[in-house]
Scaffold this active site. Sequence first.
Site, short mmCIF file in Angstrom:
data_model
loop_
_atom_site.label_atom_id
_atom_site.label_comp_id
_atom_site.label_asym_id
_atom_site.label_seq_id
_atom_site.Cartn_x
_atom_site.Cartn_y
_atom_site.Cartn_z
N GLY A 184 0.82 -1.20 0.00
CA GLY A 184 0.00 0.00 0.00
C GLY A 184 0.86 1.26 0.00
O GLY A 184 1.93 1.30 -0.59
N LEU A 185 0.35 2.29 0.69
CA LEU A 185 1.03 3.59 0.77
C LEU A 185 1.28 4.18 -0.62
O LEU A 185 2.35 4.75 -0.89
CB LEU A 185 2.36 3.47 1.54
CG LEU A 185 2.25 3.03 3.01
CD1 LEU A 185 3.64 2.90 3.63
CD2 LEU A 185 1.40 3.99 3.80
N CYS A 186 0.31 4.03 -1.51
CA CYS A 186 0.45 4.59 -2.86
C CYS A 186 -0.85 5.29 -3.27
O CYS A 186 -1.28 5.20 -4.42
CB CYS A 186 0.82 3.52 -3.88
SG CYS A 186 -0.16 2.01 -3.81
N GLY A 187 -1.46 5.97 -2.31
CA GLY A 187 -2.64 6.76 -2.61
C GLY A 187 -3.81 5.91 -3.04
O GLY A 187 -4.08 4.84 -2.50
#
Length: 313
Positions: free
Chosen positions: A103-106
């Site tokens: 994750g951590l990709c908007g």
Amino acid sequence: MPSLKAIRNRITSVKSTQKITRAMKMVAGARLNRAQTRITELRPYAVKVQEVLSQITREVERAGAEVEAARPGEGSIEKPAHPLLVRRPEQRVLMVVLTSDRGLCGAFNTNINKRAEREWRERKDQGQDVQLMLIGRKGRDYFTRRGAPILEYLPGVWDKLNLESAKRVGTQVLQPFLRGDVDAIYLVYNEFKSAMTQNVTVERLLPAGAPAAPLGASEGTAQAEVAAEFLFEPNKEALLEQLAPMYVEVSVLRALYESTASELGARMTAMDSATKNATEMIDGLTLKFNKARQAAITKELMEIIGGSEALKD
């Protein structure tokens, strides 16, 4: 009001998070440059492979139609020039959905998952039997929670992305079509435009052949291509034997590269926003800390002055 110690600990925590987001932004930016170079170099090749395959397919179909017209009434059944060119009514469809493992990709994974789910439900409402082949843990988790018909999950694709990985994925994707289990295969992935822009794309992979217009070609270009005449050596059938599997491998590789570049661009943008938000939060907490410290000092001074006045009395 929170204590000075609590605010100070909060500031330290946000600063630590900011260091992480800044580092992730820098790493994503460095990897994005390489990924962008790869996809920029691959796109023209992928487009040309599809154009050539489309042209050969049209020539073969045209030749078959001429033969059929020259022998009317014989009841011959037209046989496709290659198994990957077999066209059947789309009653059973396989969707290959490309998401990331992390994750951590908007909104990168959210956009692709929602688009794939909408496509699945719309086709299901039309009476089609839709199955999903998933690449990426985020897609697997999303569709597992929704009870989607998952045919297969392909793990470890993003660990070492190269042509061999694309061939392995292409082989897995081809099997249901060659067995006749599905009538069409679609790729659902994020097409890379820039670090801030990624477009969710639903692209038909199989049956191979002439789409409405080749990738990157306008309608006028497609019409001009239909009228063009080419000489093929050694012959169209021999070229199809090489081009059809190559088209699948290159198309899958392109989709994987597009998805990788899009993920890195989305992650870099998301981490940049997180870093800026952390800076604003630190400024707000610092102001709050100063106000709390000033209030504490003022309170201590008032107590000292009050005690001094009491001693005078």
